[in-house]
Design an enzyme around this catalytic site. Structure first.
Site, short mmCIF file in Angstrom:
data_model
loop_
_atom_site.label_atom_id
_atom_site.label_comp_id
_atom_site.label_asym_id
_atom_site.label_seq_id
_atom_site.Cartn_x
_atom_site.Cartn_y
_atom_site.Cartn_z
N HIS A 78 0.84 -1.19 0.00
CA HIS A 78 0.00 0.00 0.00
C HIS A 78 0.88 1.24 0.00
CE1 HIS A 78 -3.30 -2.71 1.80
NE2 HIS A 78 -3.43 -2.61 0.49
N ARG B 28 0.75 4.46 0.52
CA ARG B 28 0.84 5.53 1.51
C ARG B 28 1.48 5.06 2.82
NH1 ARG B 28 -5.74 5.48 1.93
NH2 ARG B 28 -5.98 3.52 3.07
N GLU B 29 1.79 3.77 2.94
CA GLU B 29 2.32 3.25 4.21
C GLU B 29 3.84 3.39 4.22
OE1 GLU B 29 0.46 -0.60 4.31
OE2 GLU B 29 -1.54 0.29 4.24
N ASN C 253 -3.15 -5.84 -2.23
CA ASN C 253 -3.39 -6.80 -1.15
C ASN C 253 -4.82 -7.34 -1.14
OD1 ASN C 253 -2.10 -8.28 0.85
ND2 ASN C 253 -2.98 -7.01 2.51
N HIS D 30 2.76 -3.66 6.81
CA HIS D 30 1.84 -2.55 6.56
C HIS D 30 1.90 -1.57 7.72
CE1 HIS D 30 -0.63 -4.42 3.23
NE2 HIS D 30 0.08 -5.46 3.67
N SER D 31 1.17 -0.47 7.56
CA SER D 31 0.88 0.39 8.69
C SER D 31 -0.53 0.91 8.45
CB SER D 31 1.86 1.57 8.78
OG SER D 31 1.61 2.53 7.79
N TYR D 32 -1.29 1.35 9.46
CA TYR D 32 -0.88 1.45 10.83
C TYR D 32 -1.89 0.69 11.66
CZ TYR D 32 -4.71 4.84 10.78
OH TYR D 32 -5.94 5.43 10.62
N TYR E 142 -11.26 -7.21 11.44
CA TYR E 142 -12.17 -7.60 10.36
C TYR E 142 -11.47 -8.59 9.46
CZ TYR E 142 -14.33 -3.34 11.97
OH TYR E 142 -14.89 -2.37 12.75
N GLU F 294 1.09 -4.66 11.10
CA GLU F 294 0.63 -3.28 10.97
C GLU F 294 1.47 -2.48 11.96
OE1 GLU F 294 -1.55 -2.01 8.91
OE2 GLU F 294 -2.85 -3.68 8.26
ZN LIG Z 1 -1.63 -1.75 4.13
#
Ligand SMILES: [Zn+2]
Length: 885
Positions: A170, A172-173, A245, A298-300, A352, A374
């Site tokens: 992703h 923006r992470e 993802n 990943h974050s966050y 989730y 994360e």
């Molecule tokens: Zn992510």
């Protein structure tokens, strides 16, 4: 078509420098909605809101909203909290900070700002070239033809267990890119320094790919800070990108937090691996022969998630998934105390489910344990995707420690203490983990000895033991009551009873006891007893009292002493005086130090040394060496030190070794008056105090005394104390000679002391000095000669000058008569004195006719006498030297 390409390139360059990735977020805020119902969600969708994370049909309640959406929330009474008031401003600040800091940061500081795709590529090349077991790998290209690259650590061999770590599915992470690059960087550095890491990497192959979505990552830097998907167009739609993802072939398009609309941030793509980048990475992972584990970073949210993510069913490997997951979660949490949570599936409803994720494919498709991290922060209020730069390194360290757990697990080794002499030796351990410990003085393995003030049995080292017994009649602890004994507070936190041990000095008189009321004072009771079990005091809450008040207090009873104790009744001999440093009962300063603990340099001078590290992590191996003394510091941004030196000794050499981060190093050396003597960085070689000290004669009594001279060079000259010889001259005729070379040899000057009685002086040639006529026909006195002299009265003649060394003064005799001198300072037998020329001698005689006649073997003269001159007749001309004195 091809001719358009340069234009596109030019345009993208402008974008890269413009850094306007905040523009889409003009007039937006980030809010957290307290209770996000499906009704609110669907109403908000009309306002083009952007959920920071969505799973299934529910989204986390952190959401980017524009003014209209915010107004709708207000108008409809929806309770929310504003996390970021002006998102554009926040992104702009992040960009400004990066631009400001980028030029100044390298080395370890690389991890203090977010780095661009290009910077990460440079870093990967640097890591690969600096380590023999690290290789730069290229998995393939993105849709926009950027390389998807990473580092492979391998010592060779076939079919070794392997682990695969990737960041940035992703876009923006951003922190995931930093954390994976850091992981490669640290493994590379630690491999050379740490035998444990060496052992691990000899067993396990490690693959690290920081950016698997390069197009999206670049786009998030240039155009849209919150971009998530890749940048691949979708046929038939104006919306760009697939959620990488959600594009993996594990429950693909399974409906758990997925969308089939290209407009969605969780768009699944047209088919499994329809996204370029997912396909490239999948192909590479399939080529790894023995992949055991995978971290998709990943974050966050501060989470560790194990397979499966698309189902709450447990995998066949559930026990191992949980064991490794907990180990990683603990390692991460324990790094900096930032709490992470581990779970699988929806983690009992706390999370989730999600379909089509990469780690689930790793598990289902490759049989390796695939996990999602994360990273920090745990919420949007902690910065969300824009984790503050000051926390990047913390996040990197946490990710590193988590990943290490997976490498250790994949190596399937037993780590522990392998030193048989350690108290925690583990005979099953094959790799030492650095935990080996020794038995402390109290017999505890790895202990730190007794607590201050107590011995190993918990007894007081000084004074006596107080046993405090605490009771709560209701059994729920003291609910806020505190028992304070002489300022030390104890309480009962839980349960119906507890005890504490304190120390006190019974010779000090009254011990004050206070008990605060708390919420349930009626339940509180307590007893204070001495070591023998004798009760000293008891009560409840609240309470104020004292015990031990009937003892005679001992102490210093002398009011003039610095430790005078006004309440003491019995002098205990402890009275003390102030020492020269003002300490009561002290022994003055330590030898070589003054009272402030500064070095005393005696006749030398003090150097103060200021050491600075711009990054603030100590000098990383740099040593500053001054005249052979070495200085450095291990932590923090500065340190200082002192050193004595002797300024009269000239040059002081200074070197600074390079260390690992020389650009962070600076230092200054100053004298006692804060005057800077030299400063520099690392590496460095130089010197100071090289002004040669003025040398010369330092003795004020000398003729050539130099008041500016600091160092005596041995050149001092003094008025010479002249040698002298005093000759007793008789009345009448006499022949004199002298062993003194006169300061002024002129015969009139030499004979000036006897001027009043002098009638005449003559040399062997008959030349005369006649004082009455002021006539000097002789000229200068010749030390080799004797002189006839006639006085009217006996007088002492003192001749001053330089005493001759007879063995160095060549005597010259002519054939025939010679009037000659005797140059020794004591009498000497004539035949011994003239031994070298005896064969040439016919006769030697004195002024009064006493003779030496070798032919007759007759010596009437006997000894030559200092001051007397003689005449001799020789058969040939000769030279000789008298013996030394
Ligand atoms: Zn992510």
């Amino acid at each position: 078509m091809k001719r358009i390409l340069p234009l596109i390139l030019m345009f993208s360059c402008i974008l890269a420098h413009a850094q306007n990735n905040s523009l889409p977020y003009e007039n937006t805020s980030v809010v957290k909605i307290k209770s996000l119902t499906p009704e609110i969600e669907s109403a908000l969708n009309a306002f083009d809101v952007n959920y920071l994370s969505c799973r299934s049909h529910a989204c986390v309640p952190d959401v980017i909203v524009n003014k209209e959406a915010k107004n709708w929330l207000k108008d409809n009474g929806v309770s929310y909290e504003t996390l970021v008031e002006d998102l554009k401003e926040k992104i702009d600040r992040e960009n400004q900070y990066m631009n400001l800091m980028r030029s100044q940061r390298d080395g370890e500081a690389w991890y203090t700002i977010y780095r661009t795709y290009d910077e990460v590529q440079d870093k990967l090349e640097e890591i690969a070239s600096s380590n023999s077991i690290a290789t730069l790998i290229n998995l393939g290209s993105s849709y926009e033809n950027r390389a998807i690259r990473g580092i492979k650590f391998s010592t060779g061999g076939n079919n070794k267990p392997a682990v695969f770590f990737n960041g940035c599915q992703h876009a923006r992470e951003w922190v995931t890119v930093m954390a994976t690059t850091y992981l490669a960087d640290q493994l590379s550095q630690n491999y050379t320094a740490d035998s444990f890491i060496q052992n691990l990497l000899n067993i396990v192959d490690v693959y690290i790919i920081p950016i698997v979505n390069p197009d999206g990552y670049v786009y998030s830097h240039t155009t849209d800070r919150y971009w998530r998907k890749n940048r691949q167009p979708n046929p038939g739609s104006s919306y760009i990108g697939t959620d990488l993802n959600r594009n993996w072939d594990a429950d693909w398009n399974g409906g758990q937090s997925t969308s089939t609309s290209p407009s969605s941030d969780v768009y699944v793509g047209s088919s499994p691996f329809s996204a370029y980048e997912a396909n490239v990475v999948k192909n590479y992972m399939q080529s790894i022969p023995n992949l055991r584990g995978h971290l998709d970073i990943h974050s966050y949210s501060a989470l560790v998630l194990g397979p499966w993510g698309y189902s709450n069913s447990q995998t066949p490997d559930h026990a191992e998934v949980v064991s490794l997951g907990n180990a990683m979660n603990d390692a991460i949490t324990n790094t900096n105390g930032y709490p992470f949570t581990f779970g699988t599936g929806d983690a009992n409803g706390a999370l989730y489910l999600a379909s089509g994720t990469m780690p689930d494919w790793t598990y289902d498709g490759l049989g390796a344990l695939g996990y999602t991290y994360e990273l920090r922060p745990n919420s949007a209020s902690g910065g969300g995707f824009e984790l503050p730069e000051s926390q990047i390194l913390d996040a990197c360290e946490e990710n590193y420690n988590g990943a290490m757990e997976m490498i250790i697990w994949a190596a399937d080794i037993q780590s522990g203490c392998t030193d048989p002499s350690a108290c925690n030796y583990n005979s099953n351990a094959t790799v030492d983990d650095g935990s080996c410990a020794q038995i402390d003085e109290c017999g505890d393995c790895g202990g730190n000895g007794p607590a201050p003030g107590y011995d190993c049995d918990g007894n007081c080292l000084t004074g006596e033991t107080l046993n405090i017994s605490m009771l709560d009649s209701y059994g729920d602890g003291w609910n806020g009551s505190n028992l304070v004994v002489n300022g030390i507070s104890v309480t009962l936190n839980t349960g119906s009873s507890g005890s504490e041990v304190l120390c006190f000095d019974s010779s000090e008189g009254c011990v004050e006891v206070n008990v605060s009321e708390g919420s349930w004072p009626a339940e509180v009771s307590w007893t204070i007893s001495d070591a023998s079990g004798q009760e000293l005091l008891s009560g409840g809450a609240p309470f104020t009292g004292e015990f031990n008040c009937d003892v005679q207090v001992s102490g210093c009873t002398d009011p003039s002493a610095c430790n005078y104790n006004a309440s003491a009744e019995l002098d205990d001999g402890s009275c003390a005086e102030l020492d020269e440093c003002g300490d009561c009962g002290g022994d003055g300063p330590l030898p070589g130090y003054d009272c402030d603990g500064n070095i005393e340099c005696g006749s030398g001078a003090l150097l103060s040394i200021e050491m600075i590290d711009s990054y603030g992590d100590g000098w990383n191996g740099t040593d500053l060496i001054i005249n052979g003394e070495s200085f450095t510091f291990e932590t923090g941004d500065n340190a200082s030190a002192s050193l004595c030196y002797d300024p009269s000794q000239g040059c002081v050499s200074v070197t600074a070794t390079e260390g690992s981060y020389p650009t962070e190093v600076s230092w200054t050396i100053s004298d006692a008056s804060d005057q800077e003597l030299i400063s520099g960085g690392a590496p460095f070689t130089g010197e100071f105090n090289c002004v040669e000290p003025v040398s010369g004669c330092t003795n004020p009594d000398a003729l050539n005394y130099n008041a500016d001279a600091e160092v005596d060079d041995g050149s001092c000259e003094f008025t010479p104390v002249p040698d002298s010889q005093t000759i007793d001259l008789p009345e009448g005729w006499y022949t004199f000679s002298t062993y003194i070379e006169p300061i002024n040899p002129s015969m009139d000057v030499v004979l000036a002391p006897v001027y009043n009685s002098l009638i005449i002086a003559k040399d062997g040639q008959g030349l005369a000095y006649l004082p009455n006529f002021d006539f000097n026909g002789i000229g200068d006195l010749n030390n080799g000669k004797g002189y006839l002299i006639k006085l009217s009265d006996a007088s002492d003649l003192t001749i001053s000058g330089t005493k001759l060394l007879p063995q160095d003064y060549q005597m010259e005799f002519n054939v025939g008569w010679n009037m000659f001198s005797y140059l020794r300072d004591s009498s000497g037998n004539l035949e011994q004195m003239l031994a070298p020329i005896l064969n040439e001698i016919i006769i030697v005689k004195t002024f009064d006719g006493t003779a030496y006649l070798p032919e007759w073997n007759y010596n009437g003269i006997g000894d030559f006498i200092p001051g007397e001159g003689y005449q001799a007749k020789l058969t040939s001309s000769v030279t000789f030297y008298y013996p030394g004195n």
